[in-house]
Design an enzyme around this catalytic site. Structure first.
Site, PDB file in Angstrom:
ATOM      1  N   ASP A  62      40.988 -46.201   5.902  1.00 28.20           N
ATOM      2  CA  ASP A  62      41.635 -44.890   6.069  1.00 28.20           C
ATOM      3  C   ASP A  62      43.105 -45.116   6.434  1.00 28.20           C
ATOM      4  O   ASP A  62      43.414 -45.899   7.333  1.00 28.20           O
ATOM      5  CB  ASP A  62      40.918 -44.095   7.168  1.00 28.20           C
ATOM      6  CG  ASP A  62      41.164 -42.604   7.048  1.00 28.20           C
ATOM      7  OD1 ASP A  62      42.340 -42.205   6.874  1.00 28.20           O
ATOM      8  OD2 ASP A  62      40.201 -41.841   7.127  1.00 28.20           O
ATOM      9  N   SER A 115      42.432 -36.708   4.946  1.00 24.01           N
ATOM     10  CA  SER A 115      41.297 -37.470   4.412  1.00 24.01           C
ATOM     11  C   SER A 115      40.273 -36.596   3.706  1.00 24.01           C
ATOM     12  O   SER A 115      39.481 -37.113   2.911  1.00 24.01           O
ATOM     13  CB  SER A 115      40.594 -38.222   5.553  1.00 24.01           C
ATOM     14  OG  SER A 115      41.480 -39.110   6.169  1.00 24.01           O
ATOM     15  N   ASP A 172      33.109 -37.356  10.335  1.00 24.48           N
ATOM     16  CA  ASP A 172      34.546 -37.202  10.062  1.00 24.48           C
ATOM     17  C   ASP A 172      34.757 -37.076   8.544  1.00 24.48           C
ATOM     18  O   ASP A 172      33.849 -37.328   7.750  1.00 24.48           O
ATOM     19  CB  ASP A 172      35.295 -38.405  10.640  1.00 24.48           C
ATOM     20  CG  ASP A 172      36.766 -38.092  10.892  1.00 24.48           C
ATOM     21  OD1 ASP A 172      37.187 -36.931  10.682  1.00 24.48           O
ATOM     22  OD2 ASP A 172      37.504 -39.008  11.300  1.00 24.48           O
ATOM     23  N   THR A 174      36.117 -38.494   5.813  1.00 20.00           N
ATOM     24  CA  THR A 174      35.836 -39.415   4.700  1.00 20.00           C
ATOM     25  C   THR A 174      34.336 -39.609   4.485  1.00 20.00           C
ATOM     26  O   THR A 174      33.845 -39.424   3.363  1.00 20.00           O
ATOM     27  CB  THR A 174      36.553 -40.763   4.936  1.00 20.00           C
ATOM     28  OG1 THR A 174      37.936 -40.499   5.165  1.00 20.00           O
ATOM     29  CG2 THR A 174      36.406 -41.689   3.747  1.00 20.00           C
ATOM     30  N   ARG A 185      36.792 -29.332   7.580  1.00 29.09           N
ATOM     31  CA  ARG A 185      36.307 -30.618   8.078  1.00 29.09           C
ATOM     32  C   ARG A 185      35.944 -30.557   9.559  1.00 29.09           C
ATOM     33  O   ARG A 185      35.206 -31.415  10.049  1.00 29.09           O
ATOM     34  CB  ARG A 185      37.362 -31.705   7.841  1.00 29.09           C
ATOM     35  CG  ARG A 185      38.692 -31.433   8.501  1.00 29.09           C
ATOM     36  CD  ARG A 185      39.716 -32.547   8.258  1.00 29.09           C
ATOM     37  NE  ARG A 185      39.415 -33.752   9.003  1.00 29.09           N
ATOM     38  CZ  ARG A 185      40.098 -34.891   8.908  1.00 29.09           C
ATOM     39  NH1 ARG A 185      41.116 -34.978   8.058  1.00 29.09           N
ATOM     40  NH2 ARG A 185      39.788 -35.937   9.637  1.00 29.09           N
ATOM     41  N   GLU A 333      33.655 -47.275   5.425  1.00 28.63           N
ATOM     42  CA  GLU A 333      35.024 -46.917   5.815  1.00 28.63           C
ATOM     43  C   GLU A 333      35.454 -47.608   7.100  1.00 28.63           C
ATOM     44  O   GLU A 333      34.762 -47.527   8.119  1.00 28.63           O
ATOM     45  CB  GLU A 333      35.134 -45.401   6.023  1.00 28.63           C
ATOM     46  CG  GLU A 333      36.571 -44.980   6.326  1.00 28.63           C
ATOM     47  CD  GLU A 333      36.692 -43.614   6.990  1.00 28.63           C
ATOM     48  OE1 GLU A 333      37.748 -42.995   6.840  1.00 28.63           O
ATOM     49  OE2 GLU A 333      35.747 -43.178   7.681  1.00 28.63           O
ATOM     50  N   ASP A 338      43.759 -45.543  10.365  1.00 31.90           N
ATOM     51  CA  ASP A 338      44.469 -44.259  10.346  1.00 31.90           C
ATOM     52  C   ASP A 338      44.636 -43.696  11.751  1.00 31.90           C
ATOM     53  O   ASP A 338      45.733 -43.288  12.148  1.00 31.90           O
ATOM     54  CB  ASP A 338      43.682 -43.269   9.488  1.00 31.90           C
ATOM     55  CG  ASP A 338      44.171 -41.844   9.647  1.00 31.90           C
ATOM     56  OD1 ASP A 338      45.197 -41.513   9.032  1.00 31.90           O
ATOM     57  OD2 ASP A 338      43.548 -41.068  10.398  1.00 31.90           O
ATOM     58  N   LYS A 339      43.569 -43.686  12.507  1.00 29.74           N
ATOM     59  CA  LYS A 339      43.643 -43.026  13.815  1.00 29.74           C
ATOM     60  C   LYS A 339      44.588 -43.776  14.747  1.00 29.74           C
ATOM     61  O   LYS A 339      45.315 -43.162  15.541  1.00 29.74           O
ATOM     62  CB  LYS A 339      42.247 -42.879  14.417  1.00 29.74           C
ATOM     63  CG  LYS A 339      41.382 -41.951  13.544  1.00 29.74           C
ATOM     64  CD  LYS A 339      40.070 -41.607  14.173  1.00 29.74           C
ATOM     65  CE  LYS A 339      39.133 -40.909  13.208  1.00 29.74           C
ATOM     66  NZ  LYS A 339      39.695 -39.713  12.561  1.00 29.74           N
ATOM     67  N   HIS A 342      48.143 -42.956  13.751  1.00 25.45           N
ATOM     68  CA  HIS A 342      48.549 -41.668  14.331  1.00 25.45           C
ATOM     69  C   HIS A 342      49.060 -41.864  15.758  1.00 25.45           C
ATOM     70  O   HIS A 342      49.970 -41.178  16.213  1.00 25.45           O
ATOM     71  CB  HIS A 342      47.378 -40.687  14.360  1.00 25.45           C
ATOM     72  CG  HIS A 342      47.114 -40.010  13.058  1.00 25.45           C
ATOM     73  ND1 HIS A 342      48.024 -39.184  12.452  1.00 25.45           N
ATOM     74  CD2 HIS A 342      46.039 -40.042  12.242  1.00 25.45           C
ATOM     75  CE1 HIS A 342      47.530 -38.731  11.314  1.00 25.45           C
ATOM     76  NE2 HIS A 342      46.328 -39.239  11.159  1.00 25.45           N
ATOM     77  N   ASP A 380      42.598 -43.625   1.368  1.00 18.38           N
ATOM     78  CA  ASP A 380      42.645 -42.203   1.047  1.00 18.38           C
ATOM     79  C   ASP A 380      44.077 -41.682   0.955  1.00 18.38           C
ATOM     80  O   ASP A 380      44.384 -40.809   0.168  1.00 18.38           O
ATOM     81  CB  ASP A 380      41.814 -41.382   2.042  1.00 18.38           C
ATOM     82  CG  ASP A 380      42.028 -41.809   3.478  1.00 18.38           C
ATOM     83  OD1 ASP A 380      42.849 -42.713   3.726  1.00 18.38           O
ATOM     84  OD2 ASP A 380      41.372 -41.235   4.364  1.00 18.38           O
ATOM     85  N   HIS A 381      44.949 -42.216   1.792  1.00 19.54           N
ATOM     86  CA  HIS A 381      46.336 -41.737   1.785  1.00 19.54           C
ATOM     87  C   HIS A 381      47.197 -42.763   2.499  1.00 19.54           C
ATOM     88  O   HIS A 381      46.695 -43.607   3.247  1.00 19.54           O
ATOM     89  CB  HIS A 381      46.450 -40.376   2.494  1.00 19.54           C
ATOM     90  CG  HIS A 381      45.873 -40.404   3.878  1.00 19.54           C
ATOM     91  ND1 HIS A 381      46.507 -41.030   4.933  1.00 19.54           N
ATOM     92  CD2 HIS A 381      44.703 -39.945   4.379  1.00 19.54           C
ATOM     93  CE1 HIS A 381      45.762 -40.925   6.010  1.00 19.54           C
ATOM     94  NE2 HIS A 381      44.656 -40.279   5.711  1.00 19.54           N
ATOM     95  N   HIS A 421      50.635 -38.845   8.282  1.00 20.44           N
ATOM     96  CA  HIS A 421      50.400 -39.359   6.936  1.00 20.44           C
ATOM     97  C   HIS A 421      51.688 -39.252   6.114  1.00 20.44           C
ATOM     98  O   HIS A 421      52.555 -38.435   6.427  1.00 20.44           O
ATOM     99  CB  HIS A 421      49.330 -38.535   6.225  1.00 20.44           C
ATOM    100  CG  HIS A 421      48.011 -38.507   6.923  1.00 20.44           C
ATOM    101  ND1 HIS A 421      46.945 -37.782   6.471  1.00 20.44           N
ATOM    102  CD2 HIS A 421      47.583 -39.132   8.047  1.00 20.44           C
ATOM    103  CE1 HIS A 421      45.913 -37.952   7.270  1.00 20.44           C
ATOM    104  NE2 HIS A 421      46.278 -38.762   8.255  1.00 20.44           N
TER     105      HIS A 421
HETATM  106 ZN   LIG Z   1      44.924 -39.404   9.584  1.00 19.53          ZN
END
Ligand SMILES: [Zn+2]
Length: 465
Positions: A62, A115, A172, A174, A185, A333, A338-339, A342, A380-381, A421
């Site tokens: 992610d 996501s 979550d 994904t 989501r 995943e 990702d987290k 952030h 995903d991004h 992101h």
């Molecule tokens: Zn994120």
């Protein structure tokens, strides 16, 4: 120059350092790096396989774009090192944009996605709006769109086994997009349905994401998010009780408990190893305003993950349980890259790129004896970790000592605090049957068709067909 920099590696093992030095000398004798390597055309041609895969293993990092992969590679392997994910034969760039709500049918483009629409795109072959899970666009966030079948459900309905593994809450975005349909989501458990009123089971809907994942009878579900499963359903019992009593799931909550499951003979498996997300491999190192966190000797430290299994251990168990003559579809995943990005946490993000790579190694081990397995690794991004010159400014920066023995600085500058992101393409890499379809520039909705399996094409001259 090159020899010098390789010779002063301090953190790689002596054996590896010696081997690198020998190859550096050999390469120097040919006059250049890269130019001395043989032509790879024949080797790549041999790996083009148009058959439909028997198994598919989709690994997602992610928020794992080229920037964080490069930072992790520098830190763990050195600038000239390589992860397993760097060695897959077929590589492409994948677009990740989504849509914005509107009157339709032509919805405005969202150049930066979360996501939910991105995972929905490879799960269903359709673009959708931010926050939406395998359901089409609509006029407003709270107005449901059209439900789309997912590729995991297609594999299940054709009699193959399925698995869904994540280091985040399994509800979550994904992992949710793999096997649920909901307009927001946030609707992860039955107590979280404020923005998805029509989806409540009491209102005749499919229920929360937690309920849908078990209703869709995924054979192996492993991740975090026990709190969602402890919520009461509209009918009364908790989602966990419902999963065990109505859907025959066997529940485990520790690495040892997971080890104790030997086959799917006793029913499907629901492993939830934390109330929320699982713990990243490394303790945080949070970037700060200049002069920044860390420093030229800073290294990341292992976090205490208690009784939680690693992503590699979950992947190995999932493959063991799913392996069968007819085949399986497994999504895995590494969510915390990702987290932690952030949170501008460079160590947390780097460690979970390594978690992804270790999970890939497990999948590649399986593929050695099961070459009819397609493995795809992607994201995903994109995200906002940037490798910047040492000492340069940025809203928040951090510096680490890499495997080369050199300092590497990163900056996060999309927000005053934390980071967001971004809208770049991401890498998609693959090996196995029909893996060549990821090559070049593709969109996430194209990946859906590859995961589903294309009608085989014919190869000219020397191929299998
Ligand atoms: Zn994120």
């Amino acid at each position: 120059m090159k020899l010098q920099s390789r010779a002063r590696r301090t953190l790689v093992s002596a054996g590896v350092a010696a081997a690198v030095l020998v190859s550096a000398v050999a390469a120097a004798a040919t006059g250049s790096f890269g130019g001395g390597t043989p032509d790879r055309s024949a080797g790549l041609a041999k790996q083009i396989d148009p058959d439909k895969p028997r198994n598919v293993i989709l690994l997602i990092g992610d928020g794992t774009d080229e920037s964080i992969i490069t930072a992790a590679r520098n830190y763990e392997k050195g600038a000239d090192g390589a992860f397993a994910l760097d060695r897959l034969p077929f590589v492409g760039d994948m677009t990740t944009h989504g849509l914005k709500v509107g009157p339709g049918p032509d919805y405005p483009i969202a150049y930066v996605s979360d996501s939910a629409p991105t995972a929905s795109a490879w799960s269903t072959g359709h673009k959708t709006v931010d926050g939406r899970v395998s359901q089409g666009p609509s006029t407003a966030d709270t107005v449901p769109g059209q439900d789309f079948r997912t590729v995991l459900m297609d594999w299940r309905d054709s009699g193959r086994r399925t698995g869904n593994v994540s280091t985040s809450e399994i509800t979550d975005a994904t992992p949710a997009a793999a096997a649920s349909n909901v307009n927001a989501r946030a609707c992860q458990g039955p107590a979280d349905m404020a923005n998805c009123v029509a989806a409540r089971k009491a209102n005749g809907g499919k229920g929360s994401i937690a309920e849908q994942l078990v209703d869709n009878e995924i054979d192996v579900i492993l991740g975090g998010g026990l709190n969602r499963y402890n919520q009461a359903t509209d009918a009364g019992p908790s989602v966990l009780d419902y999963a065990e009593d109505a859907k025959d799931y066997r529940f485990v909550s520790s690495a040892a408990g997971l080890d104790g499951i030997g086959s799917l003979g006793g029913g499907p498996v629901l492993g939830l190893f934390a109330p929320g997300n699982l713990t990243p491999r490394y303790s945080p190192l949070i970037a700060t305003p200049p002069p920044g966190a860390g420093g030229p000797t800073a290294r990341c430290s292992l976090a205490n993950r208690g009784t939680q299994p690693s992503l590699a251990a979950m992947t190995e168990k999932a493959i063991d349980l799913l392996d069968n003559r007819r085949g399986f579809f497994l999504q895995v995943e590494s969510a915390m890259v990702d987290k932690q990005e952030h949170a501008a946490d460079i160590c947390g993000a780097i460690g979970d790129v390594s978690e992804l790579d270790d999970a890939l190694e497990v999948a590649l081990d399986y593929r050695r004896h099961n070459p009819d397995t397609l493995i795809v690794v992607t994201s995903d991004h994109a995200h906002s970790t940037q490798i910047v010159p040492n000492g340069s400014s940025g809203r928040q920066t951090a510096t680490l000592l890499t495997a080369d023995g050199d300092p590497m600085s990163v900056a996060y500058s999309t927000q005053a605090v934390g980071s967001s992101h971004t809208g770049s393409t991401v890498r998609v890499a693959a090996v196995g049957p029909q893996a060549a379809n990821v090559t070049g520039l593709i969109d996430q909705t194209d990946l859906y068709w590859t995961l589903k399996g294309h009608k085989p094409s014919k190869l000219h001259g020397g191929g299998k067909h």
